[in-house]
Enzyme design. Structure first.
Site, PDB file in Angstrom:
ATOM      1  N   GLU A 139      -6.732  -5.549   4.407  1.00  0.00           N
ATOM      2  CA  GLU A 139      -7.007  -4.226   3.832  1.00  0.00           C
ATOM      3  C   GLU A 139      -7.931  -4.350   2.619  1.00  0.00           C
ATOM      4  OE1 GLU A 139      -3.744  -1.710   2.311  1.00  0.00           O
ATOM      5  OE2 GLU A 139      -4.612  -0.158   3.582  1.00  0.00           O
ATOM      6  N   THR A 148      -4.135   4.829   7.364  1.00  0.00           N
ATOM      7  CA  THR A 148      -3.083   4.392   6.454  1.00  0.00           C
ATOM      8  C   THR A 148      -2.071   5.503   6.223  1.00  0.00           C
ATOM      9  OG1 THR A 148      -4.639   2.927   5.362  1.00  0.00           O
ATOM     10  CG2 THR A 148      -2.694   3.528   4.109  1.00  0.00           C
ATOM     11  N   CYS A 158       0.859  -1.187   0.000  1.00  0.00           N
ATOM     12  CA  CYS A 158       0.000   0.000   0.000  1.00  0.00           C
ATOM     13  C   CYS A 158       0.893   1.235   0.000  1.00  0.00           C
ATOM     14  CB  CYS A 158      -0.868  -0.018   1.250  1.00  0.00           C
ATOM     15  SG  CYS A 158      -1.722   1.523   1.569  1.00  0.00           S
ATOM     16  N   HIS A 175     -12.812   5.800  -3.545  1.00  0.00           N
ATOM     17  CA  HIS A 175     -11.769   4.972  -2.932  1.00  0.00           C
ATOM     18  C   HIS A 175     -11.894   3.517  -3.370  1.00  0.00           C
ATOM     19  CE1 HIS A 175      -8.329   4.687  -0.513  1.00  0.00           C
ATOM     20  NE2 HIS A 175      -8.855   4.082   0.527  1.00  0.00           N
ATOM     21  N   TYR A 179      -8.925   0.775  -5.479  1.00  0.00           N
ATOM     22  CA  TYR A 179      -8.430  -0.559  -5.153  1.00  0.00           C
ATOM     23  C   TYR A 179      -7.901  -1.337  -6.353  1.00  0.00           C
ATOM     24  CZ  TYR A 179      -8.593  -0.468  -0.193  1.00  0.00           C
ATOM     25  OH  TYR A 179      -8.281  -0.180   1.116  1.00  0.00           O
ATOM     26  N   CYS A 227      -5.185  -0.768  -6.987  1.00  0.00           N
ATOM     27  CA  CYS A 227      -3.873  -1.008  -6.366  1.00  0.00           C
ATOM     28  C   CYS A 227      -3.655  -2.497  -6.137  1.00  0.00           C
ATOM     29  CB  CYS A 227      -3.741  -0.247  -5.057  1.00  0.00           C
ATOM     30  SG  CYS A 227      -4.833  -0.847  -3.739  1.00  0.00           S
ATOM     31  N   GLU A 257      -0.498   1.529   9.500  1.00  0.00           N
ATOM     32  CA  GLU A 257      -1.720   2.172   9.947  1.00  0.00           C
ATOM     33  C   GLU A 257      -1.520   2.660  11.375  1.00  0.00           C
ATOM     34  OE1 GLU A 257      -2.278  -0.518   7.812  1.00  0.00           O
ATOM     35  OE2 GLU A 257      -3.270   0.722   6.327  1.00  0.00           O
ATOM     36  N   CYS A 303      -3.575   7.384  -1.715  1.00  0.00           N
ATOM     37  CA  CYS A 303      -4.796   7.439  -2.539  1.00  0.00           C
ATOM     38  C   CYS A 303      -5.982   8.021  -1.789  1.00  0.00           C
ATOM     39  CB  CYS A 303      -5.152   6.051  -3.024  1.00  0.00           C
ATOM     40  SG  CYS A 303      -3.730   5.032  -3.307  1.00  0.00           S
TER      41      CYS A 303
HETATM   42 FE1  SF4 Z   1      -3.313   1.730  -0.016  1.00  0.00          FE
HETATM   43 FE2  SF4 Z   1      -4.663   0.784  -2.116  1.00  0.00          FE
HETATM   44 FE3  SF4 Z   1      -5.870   2.322  -0.267  1.00  0.00          FE
HETATM   45 FE4  SF4 Z   1      -4.059   3.317  -1.998  1.00  0.00          FE
HETATM   46  S1  SF4 Z   1      -6.099   2.464  -2.489  1.00  0.00           S
HETATM   47  S2  SF4 Z   1      -4.218   3.777   0.178  1.00  0.00           S
HETATM   48  S3  SF4 Z   1      -2.597   1.655  -2.128  1.00  0.00           S
HETATM   49  S4  SF4 Z   1      -5.012   0.260   0.022  1.00  0.00           S
HETATM   50 FE    FE Z   2      -6.834   1.954   2.698  1.00  0.00          FE
END
Ligand code: SF4
Ligand code: FE
Length: 475
Positions: free
Chosen positions: A440, A185, A94, A286, A290, A292, A251, A98
């Site tokens: 997460e 985070t 992570c 958000h 993800y 990500c 976190e 974001c």
């Molecule tokens: Fe972390 Fe993914 Fe959330 Fe970005 S979207 S803060 S990389 S978990």
């Molecule tokens: Fe997160």
């Protein structure tokens, strides 16, 4: 834009009140427990070039980091999904920046709408803040999740009124807030904290319907560092036993112990009727982010293919089939994230917003796919993923040769490489990296049930029934 080094230097200038293992940490920037997570955020500066990672600010016309950008088109939303995947694959963790981007875009939408409904002046305040964030290329921590106390009760009904962050004082200069935000985070790697409500509010909850931004080292803000599985491996000196050599996430429990917020940083103050819009807008942005996890999935698939080769089983038909299945599932996450971006549309403020239904579908997949990938990675990697000796055993002059001899798989792969990739799989699926890849994925940006509620609300069942009814002649 800041360079990676300028970003790290800027963190050194912060005076955060941080606690870790029950002790105050005076210099979190150099603490080995924190460094990997800082490296991951620093990568968002290191890679900031080109159209994926940067954009042109609609405020200043200057080139800025995309993590501080307000989406001006569906192409911007699409590039955001691409950036998420790229960063996930680059860091394997992570990268923490974001939620701040998503909170900025949310406030860009919602402050405009509050002003229209209530005649307030939040949007201009927000734009002034945004300009500062873009100009100084700052990291914002989006603080949403409250302590929540007894989950059956609303904010105003809790035995302890601080279970949701609330206003406890107010004067001509600003407001005083108390409460806590959990699971924050990258909190220690942030310059600013953007607080938003965590749920819909009613009139009796109005002291909880607040949004504001404060510098992360504001007096009264306390950071308590959260533990992760196997986290003390980071204290063992440089070792590949950590799995991911450079990057990680973190976190914090962030406490607001009667914190003063000046009015110019308040973006919502008791407009409880907009709390749900704010929450849902943030959640949708958000949930798109993800993507990500498809980047992290790339890393896990790469590691799994590598261990299959080291084990000499890469050509077995069932292994090849599982690798295809892993890719199929992983690409599904990315497809969904791209789809909600391509189907985005402008809000009244001009900010582009994702297709909320598809963003929720994206995230619901994310609550399942990484767990399934982890299961297949374990199956292919074999039991060594939890039994492999430490790096120190490999280096030991007495027994190292035995570790080397018996940890080898295919003759052309050194034992050390095999042990390294096993450690990476271990980390991603049950070690420090799993914090970011599994729970997460389950709970970040909202738990699966939250997505199901939004999906139920947004699908048009009547239209589907009509389509069916027309074809079979019942309507
Ligand atoms: Fe972390 Fe993914 Fe959330 Fe970005 S979207 S803060 S990389 S978990
Ligand atoms: Fe997160």
């Amino acid at each position: 834009m800041k360079t990676k080094q300028q970003y790290i230097d800027s963190l050194r200038r912060l005076n955060l009140e941080v606690y870790l293992f029950g002790e105050r940490v005076s210099n979190p920037v150099d603490h080995p427990m924190v460094v990997p997570s800082m490296n991951a955020v620093a990568a968002t500066y290191e890679l900031a070039q080109g159209d994926v990672m940067t954009a042109i600010s609609h405020l200043s016309g200057e080139r800025i980091n995309r993590f501080t950008h307000i989406h001006q088109s569906t192409e911007d939303l699409v590039r955001k999904s691409r950036m998420e995947r790229l960063m996930g694959a680059y860091t394997g963790t992570c990268f923490q920046r974001c939620a701040g981007m998503d909170a900025l875009n949310t406030l860009s939408v919602v402050t405009f709408n509050i002003d229209r409904a209530h005649g307030t002046r939040y949007h201009q305040r927000f734009l002034d803040f945004l300009h500062y964030v873009q100009k100084d290329d700052l990291v914002c921590d989006a603080a949403m999740t409250d302590a929540k106390g007894d989950r059956r009760l609303r904010p105003a009904e809790q035995a302890d009124p601080d279970m949701y962050t609330r206003i406890v004082g107010e004067d001509r200069e600003g407001i005083v807030v108390r409460g806590a935000k959990l699971h924050q985070t990258g909190a220690l790697n942030s310059h600013e904290i953007i607080v938003v409500p965590t749920r819909a509010m009613r009139e009796e909850d109005k002291d909880y319907a607040i949004s504001f931004a404060i510098p992360s080292d504001t007096k009264g803000v306390i950071y308590i560092y959260g533990r992760q599985p196997s986290d003390t491996r980071k204290l063992e000196g440089e070792t590949y036993d950590v799995g991911n050599l450079s990057y990680g996430g973190h976190e914090c429990l962030v406490v607001f112990d009667d914190v003063f917020v000046p009015w110019e940083r308040v973006f919502m103050c008791r407009e409880y009727d907009f709390a749900s819009q704010l929450v849902e807008t943030f959640a949708s942005y958000h949930r798109q982010s993800y993507a990500c996890k498809s980047g992290m999935g790339d890393v896990l698939i790469g590691a799994t293919q590598t261990i299959a080769e080291y084990n000499g089983i890469a050509d077995a038909p069932h292994v090849r089939d599982k690798i295809v299945e892993m890719n199929h599932l992983n690409e599904t996450i990315y497809c969904c994230s791209l789809a909600c971006a391509y189907e985005g549309a402008p809000e009244p403020s001009g900010t582009y917003y994702v297709n909320s239904l598809m963003a929720n579908i994206t995230k619901l997949h994310v609550t399942r796919v990484p767990y399934e990938l982890a299961r297949m990675a374990h199956e292919i990697a074999g039991g060594a993923v939890v039994t492999v000796p430490s790096e120190k055993d490999l280096r030991n002059p007495q027994i190292g040769r035995f570790v080397e001899k018996y940890m080898r798989g295919s003759p052309d792969a050194p034992a050390e490489n095999r042990m390294r990739v096993l450690r990476l799989i271990e980390s991603l699926t049950m070690g420090m990296g799993a914090s970011c890849y599994l729970p997460e994925s389950m709970h970040g940006a909202g738990s699966p049930q939250a997505q199901k509620i939004m999906i139920a609300r947004q699908v048009n069942l009547g239209l589907k029934q009509k389509a069916a009814g027309r074809l079979c002649g019942i309507i």
